[in-house]
Design a protein around this motif. Structure first.
Motif, short mmCIF file in Angstrom:
data_model
loop_
_atom_site.label_atom_id
_atom_site.label_comp_id
_atom_site.label_asym_id
_atom_site.label_seq_id
_atom_site.Cartn_x
_atom_site.Cartn_y
_atom_site.Cartn_z
N LEU A 202 -37.48 -15.84 2.93
CA LEU A 202 -38.22 -16.90 2.24
C LEU A 202 -37.38 -18.16 2.03
CD1 LEU A 202 -40.05 -14.71 -0.44
CD2 LEU A 202 -41.07 -15.79 1.59
N GLY A 203 -36.11 -18.09 2.38
CA GLY A 203 -35.24 -19.25 2.27
C GLY A 203 -34.59 -19.45 0.93
N TYR A 204 -34.68 -18.46 0.03
CA TYR A 204 -34.10 -18.59 -1.29
C TYR A 204 -32.66 -18.08 -1.37
CZ TYR A 204 -38.83 -19.54 -2.94
OH TYR A 204 -40.08 -20.08 -3.12
N LEU A 205 -32.27 -17.20 -0.44
CA LEU A 205 -30.95 -16.59 -0.45
C LEU A 205 -30.29 -16.76 0.91
CD1 LEU A 205 -31.88 -13.21 -2.23
CD2 LEU A 205 -30.95 -15.28 -3.31
N ALA B 247 -29.68 -20.01 -1.99
CA ALA B 247 -29.85 -21.11 -1.04
C ALA B 247 -30.74 -22.20 -1.63
CB ALA B 247 -30.45 -20.59 0.26
N GLY B 248 -31.27 -21.98 -2.83
CA GLY B 248 -32.12 -23.00 -3.42
C GLY B 248 -32.63 -22.60 -4.79
N GLY B 249 -31.77 -22.68 -5.81
CA GLY B 249 -32.21 -22.42 -7.16
C GLY B 249 -32.47 -20.97 -7.49
N ALA B 250 -31.89 -20.04 -6.74
CA ALA B 250 -32.13 -18.62 -6.97
C ALA B 250 -30.87 -17.92 -7.42
CB ALA B 250 -32.69 -17.97 -5.70
N ALA B 251 -30.11 -18.57 -8.28
CA ALA B 251 -28.81 -18.03 -8.70
C ALA B 251 -28.96 -16.69 -9.42
CB ALA B 251 -28.08 -19.04 -9.58
N PHE B 252 -29.96 -16.59 -10.31
CA PHE B 252 -30.14 -15.35 -11.05
C PHE B 252 -30.48 -14.19 -10.11
CE2 PHE B 252 -32.97 -12.28 -13.11
CZ PHE B 252 -32.15 -11.83 -14.14
#
Length: 244
Positions: free
Chosen positions: A130-133, A151-156
């Protein structure tokens, strides 16, 4: 004591994630032991309320291993690791009557950890799709929270999945070492005949080598994990080619 001097909001927040993952993983491990023992005819842990995903019965049985040890190890490592333990009771007479059932009961704990590891891996792969990690640039097991990176605001999500993946990899593989008092010590009897298995269990349980076994396992495992870690990441990220 360097970890104590670095205690701040970020370290505390990370510690909370660590503890939730640790407690859930440990509860699943011990709950799996208890459930398989019940299936095999030993209701000891079931009657103690340990066939459950509720961590409270496990914490009551091992308060130091499930509360004090994880917190202290996290603080003393400067927020790098968290270790601890729990246990599920069983009937030694049942183990003597049914050594193979006891061996499967022992394997159930690591199997629960590997299941959690695979679920974390599935979450990581889904997040990447999904492009988040994204995969880490360097495979470095001293930074366990970087097994996957945002990769886009998914630190948690990256932190939670990294800890879940790596901690359960450690718990599953470490407990398979065939030394007392680890699960692998009982599981290895599946490779033996009944009489040999009974003699082996009697020797390991009465020899008093439990603490020595843990010390040996700890030092040996550090070397083994140097090989396990890159293999696990290369399977998680095909084509990444992480070196040892």
């Amino acid at each position: 004591m360097s970890g104590l001097s670095q205690l701040g909001p970020e370290v505390i927040a990370l510690g909370a994630i660590w503890y939730v993952v640790f407690l859930f993983s440990t509860t699943c491990h011990e709950g799996a032991h208890a459930l398989v023992a019940k299936w095999g005819g030993d209701p000891t842990a079931f009657e103690g309320g340990q066939v459950t995903l509720n961590p409270i019965p496990h914490m009551r049985r091992e308060p130091f291993g499930t509360i004090a040890a994880p917190v202290l190890s996290y603080l003393l490592s400067g927020g790098g690791w968290m270790i601890g333990w729990a246990s599920a009771p069983y009937d030694p007479a049942w183990q003597q009557r049914h050594p193979r059932r006891a061996a499967w009961m022992a394997l159930a704990g690591p199997a629960a950890n590997f299941t959690l590891m695979l679920l974390a891996a599935a979450g990581i792969r889904a997040g990447m799709a999904l492009g988040y990690l994204r995969a880490p640039e360097v495979a470095n097991y001293t930074h366990i929270t970087e097994a996957v990176q945002p990769a886009g605001g998914a630190a948690f999500a990256a932190t939670l999945l990294s800890i879940a993946f790596m901690l359960n990899l450690v718990l599953g593989t470490f407990n398979l070492l065939p030394v007392p008092p680890l699960d692998g010590n009982s599981a290895v009897t599946l490779l033996m005949g009944r009489n040999t298995a009974l003699k082996f269990m009697d020797w390991t349980q009465t020899s008093g080598y439990g603490m020595l076994g843990l010390i040996v396992a700890w030092f040996v495992y550090g070397r083994i994990f140097n090989y396990i870690f890159p293999v696990a990441l290369n399977l998680l990220y095909p084509g990444a080619n992480y070196g040892r």
